[in-house]
Design an enzyme around this catalytic site. Structure first.
Site, PDB file in Angstrom:
ATOM      1  N   LYS A  24       0.830  -1.210   0.000  1.00 38.56           N
ATOM      2  CA  LYS A  24       0.000   0.000   0.000  1.00 38.56           C
ATOM      3  C   LYS A  24       0.861   1.255   0.000  1.00 38.56           C
ATOM      4  O   LYS A  24       1.906   1.309   0.678  1.00 38.56           O
ATOM      5  CB  LYS A  24      -0.923  -0.017   1.223  1.00 38.56           C
ATOM      6  CG  LYS A  24      -1.944   1.124   1.271  1.00 38.56           C
ATOM      7  CD  LYS A  24      -2.838   0.997   2.502  1.00 38.56           C
ATOM      8  CE  LYS A  24      -3.892   2.089   2.563  1.00 38.56           C
ATOM      9  NZ  LYS A  24      -4.768   1.949   3.747  1.00 38.56           N
ATOM     10  N   SER A 100      -9.744   1.864   2.945  1.00 41.64           N
ATOM     11  CA  SER A 100      -8.923   2.660   2.041  1.00 41.64           C
ATOM     12  C   SER A 100      -7.915   1.836   1.233  1.00 41.64           C
ATOM     13  O   SER A 100      -7.370   2.328   0.238  1.00 41.64           O
ATOM     14  CB  SER A 100      -8.163   3.727   2.845  1.00 41.64           C
ATOM     15  OG  SER A 100      -7.240   3.124   3.750  1.00 41.64           O
ATOM     16  N   SER A 124      -9.895  -0.460   7.102  1.00 41.21           N
ATOM     17  CA  SER A 124      -9.334  -0.241   5.773  1.00 41.21           C
ATOM     18  C   SER A 124      -8.634  -1.445   5.147  1.00 41.21           C
ATOM     19  O   SER A 124      -8.237  -1.378   3.982  1.00 41.21           O
ATOM     20  CB  SER A 124      -8.360   0.946   5.799  1.00 41.21           C
ATOM     21  OG  SER A 124      -9.075   2.149   5.938  1.00 41.21           O
TER      22      SER A 124
END
Length: 384
Positions: A24, A100, A124
């Protein structure tokens, strides 16, 4: 490939057939900027060193294929990003991928990589994993290193893996958490005690989870978590205040997406009284959860109360905050929680089944998920 914000190939001692993983874009990789998929950070300098979890993956022989896209600044549940692109939901391209860690879930679900790392502050990892039909684990708070991960200071955020199979999730945990015990994570959990909290969720979601638990054969009992709704509200207050402290300075940059700008401005006004109340609720909910887990080994409940909405509906302003109603409370308490995809009758879409364990007992959470995975792989009774 909007699942990735930056694509490359990074390995140190990886074999030719080494497993692949995406990272990420809120996690530092030396030589690459950590932009958190935001125009406001697009000119960030390259990270001087790897985040500790990245270094551990490389040392364990994983091949890093790029930085995964995300909801801007990790501050949203839809995964929609008009700057870096919106990752595709592999279950249904018309639906939001979830946020997210949207790119991490998408890349795994589409088969671009064997695994991915995300971060989970208010769901997330588990939200996009459930949206995209893959596995996602939020470890116990503080168990996996956050050195080199944005935001730098947090009381909620955890680095965790995505994968399509539990064996891969366990392999990632063995790499990023030196204390993780393979034997416990892969042990037989026949007869383990399951508590089933009574929660609000759509009937098809509740039925999918109930069917999976029934097929597992694990003994279960119904319980009530009286303060789970309060914990959800308190978690919102804490994430708002902590995200404002981390990224509020970007409000005047003129480079934030409109949704993030509005959320940050609202977060700036989080009253101190709300934060004081949130800390009291954190203690109360943690104590309640620990009491329930004193008589049970894990909780099992839906990951999300409904299926992910269509992108068109999200862009039209349909609220998505309730997506985190069953996941955010466990960020507040810090307990390990994993989402596993289970079939829904009458559709190819899968629901998320969430397993929550005692603090520090991430291995049991993984072992229960692996057991359910094995049971669901068997033909259902009466079918061949």
């Amino acid at each position: 490939m909007s699942a990735f914000s930056q694509a490359f190939d990074l390995a140190t001692q990886a074999a030719a057939d080494a497993p692949t993983i995406a990272i990420k874009d809120s996690i530092d990789i030396a030589g690459y900027p950590t932009t958190a998929a935001s125009r406001a950070l697009a000119d960030a300098p390259p990270a001087p060193r790897h985040a500790q979890v990245v270094q551990r993956l490389l040392d364990a022989g994983w091949r890093i294929t790029g930085k995964a896209n995300m909801h801007e600044l990790a501050f949203g549940m839809t995964g929609i990003n008009d700057f870096s692109g919106t990752p595709v939901n592999p279950q249904d391209p018309m639906r939001i991928p979830g946020g997210s860690s949207s790119g991490s879930a998408s890349a795994v679900g589409l088969g671009f990589v064997d695994a991915a790392l995300g971060t989970d502050t208010g769901g997330s990892v588990r939200c996009p994993a459930a949206c995209c039909g893959v596995i996602g684990l939020k470890p116990t708070f503080g168990r996996v290193s956050r050195e080199g991960v944005a935001p730098r200071q947090t009381s909620l955020d955890c680095v965790g893996p995505f994968a399509r199979e539990m064996n891969t999730v366990i392999d990632v945990m063995l790499a990023i958490d030196p204390s993780f015990q393979s034997g416990r994570a892969r042990r037989d959990v026949t007869g383990i005690r399951v508590a089933l909290p009574e929660v609000q969720a759509d009937g098809e979601i509740r039925d999918a989870v109930a069917t999976a638990v029934a097929r597992s054969g694990l003994p279960s009992r119904a319980v009530r978590l009286e303060s789970i709704q309060d914990a959800f509200t308190a978690g919102l207050a804490v994430i708002n205040a902590e995200t404002w402290r981390a990224f509020g300075h970007l409000v005047d940059s003129g480079k934030l997406g409109p949704d993030i700008l509005a959320r940050l401005i609202a977060a700036a006004n989080t009253p101190g009284t709300e934060l004081d109340a949130a800390e009291r609720i954190r203690r109360d909910f943690t104590d309640e959860l620990d009491r329930v887990l004193g008589d049970s080994d894990v909780l099992i409940l839906p990951t999300m109360p409904s299926l992910p909405i269509k992108i068109e509906a999200a862009r039209a302003g349909t609220s998505v905050i309730a997506m985190s109603s069953l996941i955010r409370p466990f960020n507040l308490s810090g307990h390990p929680a994993l989402t596993f995809p289970v079939p829904i009758d009458g559709t190819s879409l899968r629901a998320g089944l969430q397993i929550v364990g005692r603090k520090g007992d991430d291995e049991t959470v993984c072992a229960v998920a692996a057991y359910i995975e094995a049971m669901l792989a068997r033909p259902a009774e009466g079918k061949s």
